[in-house]
Design an enzyme around this catalytic site. Structure first.
Site, PDB file in Angstrom:
ATOM      1  N   HIS A 183     -12.748  -4.189   7.481  1.00  0.00           N
ATOM      2  CA  HIS A 183     -12.958  -3.831   6.254  1.00  0.00           C
ATOM      3  C   HIS A 183     -14.457  -2.910   6.184  1.00  0.00           C
ATOM      4  O   HIS A 183     -14.966  -2.967   5.159  1.00  0.00           O
ATOM      5  CB  HIS A 183     -13.177  -5.093   5.747  1.00  0.00           C
ATOM      6  CG  HIS A 183     -12.093  -5.873   5.416  1.00  0.00           C
ATOM      7  ND1 HIS A 183     -11.375  -6.556   6.599  1.00  0.00           N
ATOM      8  CD2 HIS A 183     -11.126  -6.247   4.357  1.00  0.00           C
ATOM      9  CE1 HIS A 183     -10.241  -7.310   5.837  1.00  0.00           C
ATOM     10  NE2 HIS A 183     -10.105  -6.771   4.778  1.00  0.00           N
ATOM     11  N   GLU A 203       0.742  -1.232   0.171  1.00  0.00           N
ATOM     12  CA  GLU A 203      -0.100   0.080   0.003  1.00  0.00           C
ATOM     13  C   GLU A 203       0.865   1.332   0.047  1.00  0.00           C
ATOM     14  O   GLU A 203       0.722   2.132  -0.833  1.00  0.00           O
ATOM     15  CB  GLU A 203      -0.933   0.062   1.218  1.00  0.00           C
ATOM     16  CG  GLU A 203      -2.257  -0.746   0.834  1.00  0.00           C
ATOM     17  CD  GLU A 203      -2.008  -2.265   0.874  1.00  0.00           C
ATOM     18  OE1 GLU A 203      -0.977  -2.748   1.520  1.00  0.00           O
ATOM     19  OE2 GLU A 203      -2.766  -3.124   0.560  1.00  0.00           O
TER      20      GLU A 203
END
Ligand SMILES: Cc1ncc(C[n+]2csc(CCOP(=O)(O)OP(=O)(O)O)c2C)c(N)n1
Ligand SMILES: [Mg+2]
Lengths: 335, 320
Positions: free
Chosen positions: A140, A71
């Protein structure tokens, strides 16, 4: 799908939200060679939510750069590419993963222009998605927009409808500043009429999604749909709610909210993100500072509870505002 | 090495050394605010690498960035002006020592975040690849930064995409107070390159000729489209981590010994004379010229107006 004509004469087509985003990416990639998409699982797989589906076939692997799970590496490469002439769109699969990339967002992308005395611009879009409602649990499902609104140098965009998704993503790609473009995982399969061809929704312009005279509900992302549903129910009970979709949190269309509140004299700010330290506080405080005398009731916030998002379906629903909650609070405000 | 190249490398190194001496003085006179990190002792690395770079090649630099900036041909007056918080500074006094950038020369900025520049250089190299140019990017970073996650993610990305980038790790033996021996269980950081599938070269960062040679090959390789290289230059920082560092983690003997043994600027002077590339008189003339330019730079900065007030949002956003 069938093409239709709207009142304004622009051809529209019914599309899903993720298709509308795809349409925006495709349009901008065709228009400008410097636009490329970078991210995890975005090539053959088409992205975790199918936003980049088919782009690989049209644009090939150099412009649809599927990456390892890195990321900070990919957001940082996006920053470097943006600084040197490309217009990258980096996909962060979940906004919950922003923590891994945060340095490049916070200390690099957001600040390069200012810190270098105006020598740089960072036309980077970080596309990501958040929100609950799919049983994905705490890691999430978050709504983290307030983090980004707090950082000078970033723009924060959160579309609620397919048409806005297309228009705002197009505008974000053409914008010369870093944009956090936050989609909602439960909006991807919502449908709406979307203008065909080039469609731009300028950043910093809110949209009145429903006119009303009794109170102003300000919201963004998925809760806008909840607000509209609530407004329909409220109308049946004789309450006429105005629903403003901010669409972009930064820059904020303060005037749209002010002028609405000056007519309705009541403000309810609604968001899925946790209430404490949420962007709703910013809206409520702004109205209290600038339109206190126009208010007939204290500004109210209806927002997520102060808890990580739980897993079980009934629990998940219990921690973010639902349509019935909006109806209840709106009625309280009018009684 | 030919005379012109040797003298130019010497001039750059001597300029960096003098810049650090002068900025240290200015700091002592309370004219510089905040923090500065001296590059003294490490000059051969920036000089040897940047000698191969054009103005349209990119670098990302570090908190210890004055040397990279000078080697990338920055204007000394504008550098001093930045340190003194003046409008004429590279960042108009908004950035200071830790954020000097000079985008007109491809310097994408010093960085206050250890390891923060590594992915950015990688992205710049992606631009070159995407646009099909022969530009290259160089990420300068310290031994400390080599233990950041950005190092791993970026080297891997550059390797799989064959990006035209050099990762130049300046091993100056310390990350702030932490000696490399306690931060690495390996003696040779360059060996990590193998794990990423790129060449890794360890080089004596005292010898500008060696750095120049290694960088020549890595830059040529990158321009040919053959991908990235990791270069690890063994070095030593003469000063503390920052101006005023009490250096409690180092013995006086260690510092004195290294300073004596490890001085790339003095070394270059010696071999240039020994190899008959230039006379002492010629080298003295370079020194005088560098010193004069330095004073011109300081005078320019001191005479220039203070940084203007911040304009919001114009300075924070490009479009608003
Ligand atoms: C992310 C981050 N962590 C810690 C620091 C504090 N810090 C500044 S410089 C430094 C040491 C860096 O060591 P190295 O990378 O070897 O560079 P050197 O200072 O030796 O040139 C530290 C710990 C920082 N600025 N950024
Ligand atoms: Mg070090």
């Amino acid at each position: 799908m069938q093409a239709t004509e709207t009142r304004t004469g622009v051809a529209t087509r019914e599309m899903f939200y993720n298709e509308a985003l795809n349409d925006a990416l495709r349009g901008e990639m065709r228009r400008d060679d410097r636009v490329l998409v970078i991210g995890e699982d975005i090539a053959e797989h088409g992205g975790a939510f199918q936003v980049t589906a088919g782009l690989l076939d049209e644009f090939g692997p150099t412009r649809v750069r599927q990456t390892p799970i890195s990321e900070i590496g990919i957001v940082g490469a996006g920053v470097g590419a943006a600084l040197t002439g490309l217009r990258p769109v980096v996909e962060l699969m979940y906004v919950d993963f922003a923590g891994l990339a945060m340095d490049q967002i916070l200390n690099q992308a957001a600040q390069n222009r200012f810190m270098f005395g105006g020598q740089a611009r960072v036309p980077l879009v970080v596309r990501t998605q958040g929100g609950s409602g799919r049983g994905n649990a705490a890691q999430h499902s978050k709504s983290l927009e307030a983090w980004f609104t707090h950082v000078p140098g970033l723009k924060v965009v959160m579309p609620a409808t397919p048409a806005d998704a297309k228009g705002l993503l197009t505008a974000s790609i053409r914008d010369d500043d870093p944009v956090m473009f936050i989609e909602h995982k439960l909006l991807y399969r919502t449908k709406g009429q979307v203008p065909e061809g080039e469609h731009l929704v300028p950043l910093g312009v809110a949209d009145v999604k429903r006119r009303g005279k009794d109170l102003t509900i300000v919201s963004w992302s998925r809760e806008v749909l909840f607000a509209l549903e609530a407004a329909t129910k409220l109308a049946a009970d004789g309450v006429d709610a105005e629903v403003i979709d901010l669409r972009t949190l930064v820059p904020l269309d303060k005037d749209a909210v002010l002028s609405s509140v000056r007519r309705t004299h009541r403000l309810l700010v609604l968001h899925e993100a946790v209430k404490r330290g949420g962007y709703g506080a910013e809206i409520a405080a702004t109205i209290a500072e600038e339109a206190f005398d126009d208010l007939d009731a204290p500004p109210r916030r209806l927002a997520g509870l102060e808890t990580p998002i739980p897993y079980a379906q009934h629990l998940e629903k219990s921690v973010v505002p639902q349509v019935e909650d909006i109806v209840r609070v709106a009625k309280e405000m009018l009684s | 090495m030919d005379k012109a190249t040797a003298l130019d490398l010497y001039r750059v190194m001597r300029t960096i050394r003098r810049f650090e001496q002068r900025s240290t003085q200015l700091f002592g006179e309370n004219k510089i605010w905040g923090t500065i990190h001296s590059y003294a002792g490490e000059e051969a690395i920036a000089a040897g690498v940047c000698a191969h770079l054009r103005d349209d090649d990119w670098i990302t630099s570090t908190h210890r960035g004055h040397g990279h900036c000078i080697a990338k041909r920055a204007d000394l007056g504008r550098m001093f002006a930045e340190l003194l918080g003046r409008e004429a500074g590279y960042c108009r006094g908004r950035g200071g020592s830790m954020h000097i950038a000079d985008t007109s020369k491809g310097n994408l900025g010093a960085n206050g975040i250890v390891g923060g520049g590594i992915p950015i250089a990688t992205g710049a190299a992606l631009t070159a690849k995407q646009l099909g140019t022969d530009q290259v990017a160089v990420a300068f970073f310290g031994d400390g930064a080599a233990n950041q996650g950005t190092f791993h993610e970026s080297l891997n990305l550059a390797a799989i995409w064959k990006l035209p980038v050099l990762y130049v790790c300046e091993n100056n033996q310390y990350a702030e107070s932490l000696p490399v021996k306690r931060a690495f269980a390996t003696e040779d950081i360059a060996k990590r390159a193998e794990g990423y599938g790129m060449p890794g070269v360890r080089v004596d960062g005292r010898d500008v000729r060696a750095v120049y040679g290694v960088a020549a090959e890595a830059v040529a390789r990158a321009r040919r489209g053959e991908g990235p290289t990791l270069i690890v230059a063994d070095s030593y920082r003469h000063e503390g981590h920052y101006y005023g560092d009490p250096r409690k983690y180092q013995s006086k003997d260690e510092v004195e010994g290294w300073r004596e043994r490890f001085d790339p600027v003095a070394d270059a002077r010696r071999w240039i004379a020994e190899d008959g590339l230039a006379t002492e008189a010629e080298l003295d003339a370079i020194d005088r010229k560098v010193d004069a330019e330095m004073e011109k730079g300081v005078a320019f900065a001191e005479a220039s107006p203070l940084a203007s007030p911040i304009r919001i949002p114009e300075e924070v956003y490009a479009s608003h």
